[in-house]
Design an enzyme around this catalytic site. Structure first.
Site, PDB file in Angstrom:
ATOM      1  N   HIS A 297       0.950  -1.174   0.035  1.00  0.00           N
ATOM      2  CA  HIS A 297       0.011  -0.031   0.254  1.00  0.00           C
ATOM      3  C   HIS A 297       0.818   1.209  -0.083  1.00  0.00           C
ATOM      4  O   HIS A 297       0.308   2.448  -0.070  1.00  0.00           O
ATOM      5  CB  HIS A 297      -1.101  -0.043   1.285  1.00  0.00           C
ATOM      6  CG  HIS A 297      -2.157  -0.850   0.875  1.00  0.00           C
ATOM      7  ND1 HIS A 297      -3.190  -0.498   0.484  1.00  0.00           N
ATOM      8  CD2 HIS A 297      -2.403  -2.249   1.311  1.00  0.00           C
ATOM      9  CE1 HIS A 297      -4.066  -1.261   0.457  1.00  0.00           C
ATOM     10  NE2 HIS A 297      -3.694  -2.460   0.929  1.00  0.00           N
ATOM     11  N   LYS A 482      -8.436  13.912   4.740  1.00  0.00           N
ATOM     12  CA  LYS A 482      -7.369  12.795   4.774  1.00  0.00           C
ATOM     13  C   LYS A 482      -6.721  12.717   5.746  1.00  0.00           C
ATOM     14  O   LYS A 482      -6.726  13.703   6.491  1.00  0.00           O
ATOM     15  CB  LYS A 482      -6.828  12.731   3.110  1.00  0.00           C
ATOM     16  CG  LYS A 482      -6.060  14.030   3.079  1.00  0.00           C
ATOM     17  CD  LYS A 482      -5.388  14.203   1.713  1.00  0.00           C
ATOM     18  CE  LYS A 482      -6.130  13.985   0.459  1.00  0.00           C
ATOM     19  NZ  LYS A 482      -5.978  13.074  -0.319  1.00  0.00           N
ATOM     20  N   ARG A 483      -5.934  11.620   6.065  1.00  0.00           N
ATOM     21  CA  ARG A 483      -5.187  11.787   7.356  1.00  0.00           C
ATOM     22  C   ARG A 483      -4.143  12.961   6.951  1.00  0.00           C
ATOM     23  O   ARG A 483      -3.653  13.345   5.991  1.00  0.00           O
ATOM     24  CB  ARG A 483      -4.401  10.386   7.421  1.00  0.00           C
ATOM     25  CG  ARG A 483      -5.210   9.582   8.113  1.00  0.00           C
ATOM     26  CD  ARG A 483      -4.168   7.978   8.102  1.00  0.00           C
ATOM     27  NE  ARG A 483      -3.931   7.838   6.618  1.00  0.00           N
ATOM     28  CZ  ARG A 483      -2.448   7.516   6.413  1.00  0.00           C
ATOM     29  NH1 ARG A 483      -1.479   7.525   7.312  1.00  0.00           N
ATOM     30  NH2 ARG A 483      -2.213   7.363   5.178  1.00  0.00           N
ATOM     31  N   LYS A 488       1.138  14.486   1.982  1.00  0.00           N
ATOM     32  CA  LYS A 488      -0.291  15.004   1.326  1.00  0.00           C
ATOM     33  C   LYS A 488      -0.344  16.535   1.204  1.00  0.00           C
ATOM     34  O   LYS A 488      -1.317  16.799   0.395  1.00  0.00           O
ATOM     35  CB  LYS A 488      -1.251  14.072   2.450  1.00  0.00           C
ATOM     36  CG  LYS A 488      -1.492  12.732   2.213  1.00  0.00           C
ATOM     37  CD  LYS A 488      -2.675  12.228   3.026  1.00  0.00           C
ATOM     38  CE  LYS A 488      -2.618  10.905   3.207  1.00  0.00           C
ATOM     39  NZ  LYS A 488      -3.457  10.307   2.071  1.00  0.00           N
ATOM     40  N   THR A 590      -7.864   6.888  -2.371  1.00  0.00           N
ATOM     41  CA  THR A 590      -9.498   6.404  -2.467  1.00  0.00           C
ATOM     42  C   THR A 590     -10.361   7.717  -2.187  1.00  0.00           C
ATOM     43  O   THR A 590     -11.536   7.740  -2.872  1.00  0.00           O
ATOM     44  CB  THR A 590      -9.920   5.418  -1.804  1.00  0.00           C
ATOM     45  OG1 THR A 590      -9.462   5.507  -0.394  1.00  0.00           O
ATOM     46  CG2 THR A 590      -9.205   3.953  -2.074  1.00  0.00           C
ATOM     47  N   LYS A 594     -13.972   8.854  -4.374  1.00  0.00           N
ATOM     48  CA  LYS A 594     -15.207   9.180  -3.648  1.00  0.00           C
ATOM     49  C   LYS A 594     -15.738  10.599  -4.257  1.00  0.00           C
ATOM     50  O   LYS A 594     -16.875  10.714  -4.653  1.00  0.00           O
ATOM     51  CB  LYS A 594     -15.361   9.219  -2.199  1.00  0.00           C
ATOM     52  CG  LYS A 594     -14.784   7.945  -1.680  1.00  0.00           C
ATOM     53  CD  LYS A 594     -14.576   8.309  -0.173  1.00  0.00           C
ATOM     54  CE  LYS A 594     -13.718   7.190   0.432  1.00  0.00           C
ATOM     55  NZ  LYS A 594     -12.976   7.457   1.576  1.00  0.00           N
TER      56      LYS A 594
HETATM   57  C1  LIG Z   1     -11.725   7.463   1.916  1.00  0.00           C
HETATM   58  C2  LIG Z   1     -11.065   8.136   3.574  1.00  0.00           C
HETATM   59  C3  LIG Z   1      -9.855   7.875   3.560  1.00  0.00           C
HETATM   60  C4  LIG Z   1      -9.055   7.782   2.528  1.00  0.00           C
HETATM   61  O1  LIG Z   1      -8.719   9.305   1.908  1.00  0.00           O
HETATM   62  P1  LIG Z   1      -7.521   9.425   1.152  1.00  0.00           P
HETATM   63  O2  LIG Z   1      -7.790  10.715   0.333  1.00  0.00           O
HETATM   64  O3  LIG Z   1      -7.438   8.527   0.028  1.00  0.00           O
HETATM   65  O4  LIG Z   1      -6.258   9.378   2.084  1.00  0.00           O
HETATM   66  C5  LIG Z   1      -9.477   8.546   5.003  1.00  0.00           C
HETATM   67  N1  LIG Z   1     -10.224   8.425   5.861  1.00  0.00           N
HETATM   68  C6  LIG Z   1     -11.947   8.399   5.772  1.00  0.00           C
HETATM   69  C7  LIG Z   1     -12.777   8.567   6.765  1.00  0.00           C
HETATM   70  C8  LIG Z   1     -12.128   7.787   4.487  1.00  0.00           C
HETATM   71  O5  LIG Z   1     -13.483   7.720   4.267  1.00  0.00           O
END
Ligand SMILES: *Cc1c(COP(=O)(O)O)cnc(C)c1O
Length: 743
Positions: A297, A482-483, A488, A590, A594
């Site tokens: 990953h 995101k985290r 990032k 991911t 979304k």
């Molecule tokens: C989808 C999701 C992530 C992943 O987000 P990235 O932008 O791909 O890092 C992290 N936290 C939550 C709560 C999510 O739903």
């Protein structure tokens, strides 16, 4: 699902004097009662997903939707005077950190939806990912006691508990099975550790602090705990049905290792076969080689686990011996297949007193996959180049996906209905049909504009309630959720916002369309720099939101405790998805998918799945900027000097707010430290924030300008929706099933 029985019982349900939590438990229990049994393990070939994390989110609405009773439940409850939204009070099961854990949950959902036998194994943590509060702009971590709402969707299986042995303790692993509803009902089995207080600690926290020896050993215990329990369950199940000849084990079982956390399962499998069942080591190893597959990953070193020999020996001496033995076999095999000694050493499983879990996975796994095209290329050419040269047929790409059931049908009912109206509802079962949305008419664009307005209104209302901040509806919504991690580059967005702010103030950007930046991010508790960035963003938000001269034009909000339920609202209401990682470092992402599915355009770098998003939805319908992987390689070679970037007065002004007294860090000195790490030291600005800042600001400005033409902008957004089918995890799961699992 015995649908009529469920609805009948629901109608009969006495709601007098019951609080929300009681009702939640009773309604969920009714659904469980009529849902039918979960599938058994092992009757035919199944895939098993071993993962340290399952970021499930809220189960209530999603499960009722999957069972096909959500709308009727809503109606029946309304007749009783209950608004179904009251169950939003039930907080998420956050048994995961971010993308990796959410992916695991999406995969289970898609497999069940497609009727494919995929079951999950993990840990039933007492406390999930911490709840985030913000005090004086700083992150504060609170325990997430998710079980206080009850856990009506799990079934405890006392009769199937088993003992997990460590050299210094014995622990019970008690399975809790959660159904995963769809075309068939799969099973997510989470083990809880029981025994004395020391035993219970094993399933207490997700990622306990591992900055001490004790913490590291606890982490290793956790990994072994669920891996060993899962392997024992599968082996026992096989023996019961097929006896002790394990030659056919791979014909019934394929075990997918989600990152390196469960890789120790390989050694446990061999231990079990060689000790309990007296198989020869080479036979056991060969069966393992046909059974396990590994997903990588990330290429960040922190996620490629290494275990010190002394730790493993201390609690799992047999496992240490087995891993050393596998390492000897691996080294011989690499050399017999044409590798030099040095190359074999590079891929060694045991060297310098440490076990390299990724190398173990790559050697044993029948398949190794990356999670987006670029990421897989990096695995093949850089991280695992030697293994790729030796075993080219092992390596493959499986670009991530997200379940369109939760991330479109559930979180954006309005858009789903518009799609039904336009192309029929077949896409809900066969997501590839979504592409029929291409060639949409003006009518559909107008419909989409309406939907976006509604979803934005819902989001802004929620933010007003939760965060106490009013944002006008005409604002363009940017979101970076995101985290929090340096790669990032939330910090780059922070600087860009400051440049917009000063531009508006000075009159240079006097015509900029009003916009808001939504941040949502948790930082790992021990990740100091990430916490500083949260503090900086909150300081910027305070300043900008309280500036009467600009706050009709620009706002910033940091939403607290970003989680799956918050994400469901943000992805549906946002206009622009910010995906601005340093090229080469975001394996896939991911969140980006979304947003795309809900019609937000991507403003991002050529990284991870962004590349595949623009390949499908068109560069002209998204906003790509910044250095590519190749460009960064050249810049590094030539010697990167971020100070040169700061010679631009706008960048200088933004960056110097860290030190010139514009913001206070409460005397901690952390803002100055952040500044120093960008401009001085050995490897200044290692994530190229300042390098890409200029093109980022220009891109944000052009997005604001394009947004003025609302219709044209909505068309771009809709084209993104129409081409998002590829990013449904249904597609991803079909590929795993066909190419790796053969189920
Ligand atoms: C989808 C999701 C992530 C992943 O987000 P990235 O932008 O791909 O890092 C992290 N936290 C939550 C709560 C999510 O739903």
């Amino acid at each position: 699902m015995e649908k009529t029985l469920f609805l009948h019982d629901l109608e009969e349900l006495d709601i007098q004097n019951k609080d929300v939590i009681t009702l939640y438990n009773e309604i969920s229990a009714l659904a469980m009662k009529h849902a039918g049994n979960m599938d058994e393990f092992g009757g035919y070939k199944c895939a098993y997903y071993l993962s340290m994390e399952f970021l499930i989110g809220r189960s209530f609405y999603n499960n009722l939707m999957e069972l096909g009773v959500l709308e009727e439940t809503k109606k029946i409850l309304a007749l009783k005077g209950i608004d179904i939204n009251v169950f939003e009070e039930i907080e998420d099961a956050a048994l995961g950190n971010g993308g990796l854990g959410r992916l695991a949950a999406c995969f289970l959902d898609s497999a069940a939806g497609l009727g494919l036998p995929l079951h999950g194994f993990g840990i039933r943590y007492k406390y999930g990912l911490f709840k985030q509060a913000v005090e004086n702009g700083c992150q504060v971590e609170l325990p997430d006691d998710w079980q206080r709402f009850g856990d009506p969707w799990s079934v405890r299986r006392d009769s199937e508990k088993r003992v997990i042995e460590y050299a210094d303790m014995r622990v019970y692993a008690v399975p809790y099975d959660m159904p995963v509803f769809g075309e068939k009902t799969n099973r997510l089995r989470l083990y809880q550790a029981e025994g004395d207080a020391g035993a219970e600690k094993i399933s207490e926290y997700l990622y306990p602090a591992d900055d001490t020896d004790e913490g590291k050993i606890l982490r290793l215990r956790q990994e072994y705990f669920f891996s060993a329990a899962a392997v024992a369950d599968l082996v026992e199940c096989y023996v019961k049905r097929h006896g002790k000849n394990f030659e056919k084990f791979p014909e019934y079982n394929v075990i997918q290792l989600n990152d390196t956390h469960p890789v120790i399962a390989v050694a446990e499998f061999i231990r079990l076969l060689t000790t309990e069942y007296r198989k020869k080591f080479t036979d056991a190893l060969n069966i393992a080689k046909r059974t396990f597959a590994y997903t990588n990953h990330t290429i960040l070193p922190e996620a490629l686990e290494c275990w010190k020999e002394e730790y493993v020996r201390k609690i799992l001496p047999d496992i240490a011996e087995i891993m050393i033995k596998i390492s000897v076999f691996a080294s011989r095999e690499y050399q017999s297949l044409g590798c030099t000694k040095e190359q074999a050493l590079e891929m060694a499983i045991f060297k310098g007193g440490k076990f390299y879990m990724a190398n173990l996975a790559v050697y044993v796994a029948k398949n190794v996959n990356g999670v987006a095209g670029l990421h897989t290329e990096i695995l093949k050419n850089r991280l695992f180049a030697t293994a790729h040269k030796t075993y080219p047929q092992k390596f493959m790409n499986k670009t991530n996906g997200v379940t369109h059931r939760r991330w479109l049908e559930l979180c954006n009912k309005e858009l789903a209905e518009l799609i039904d109206k336009t192309i029929g509802n077949g896409w809900r079962k066969d997501i590839s049909l979504l592409s029929n949305l291409n060639g949409f008419t003006e009518n559909t664009v107008n419909g989409f504009i309406e939907v976006k307005k509604i979803k934005k209104r819902q989001l802004l209302k929620y933010i007003a309630e939760k965060e106490g901040m009013e944002i006008p509806e005409n604002f363009l919504v940017f979101a970076q959720v995101k985290r929090l991690h340096e790669y990032k580059r939330q910090l780059m967005t922070a600087f860009a916002i400051l440049e917009l702010y000063y531009g508006i103030k000075s009159g240079k950007l006097s015509n900029l369309h009003p916009c808001v930046f939504i941040f949502g991010a948790k930082s790992a508790p021990s990740y100091k720099r990430a916490k500083t960035i949260i503090r900086f963003i909150n300081a910027i938000a305070d300043k900008i939101n309280s500036d009467a001269l600009t706050n009709g034009r620009l706002k910033v909000v940091f939403v607290r405790n970003y989680n799956v339920s918050y994400a469901e609202k943000i992805v549906a209401g946002a206009d622009v998805s910010l995906q601005v990682s340093t090229a080469g470092l975001e394996a896939s992402g991911t969140g980006n998918m979304k947003f795309m599915m809900n019609g937000a355009v991507t403003c991002g770098t050529m990284d991870g799945a962004n590349i595949e998003i623009v390949e499908r939805a068109g560069l002209e319908n998204n906003y790509i900027f910044g250095a590519t992987v190749e460009e960064l390689a050249n810049i590094k070679k030539a010697g990167y000097n971020p100070a040169v970037c700061v010679s631009d007065p706008a960048h200088k002004q933004a960056v110097e707010t860290l030190t010139d007294g514009t913001f206070s860090d409460g005397g901690s000195g952390e803002f100055k430290e952040l500044y120093e790490c960008l401009l001085h030291g050995e490897n200044p600005d290692g994530y190229f924030v300042l390098h890409d800042l200029g093109s980022y600001v220009q891109t944000l400005i052009s997005i604001c300008n394009d947004y003025v033409n609302n219709k044209k902008f909505a068309e771009k957004q809709l084209i993104n929706v129409a081409n998002s089918a590829y990013f449904s995890s249904d597609r991803t799961i079909k590929e795993y099933a066909e190419h790796i699992w053969k189920i």
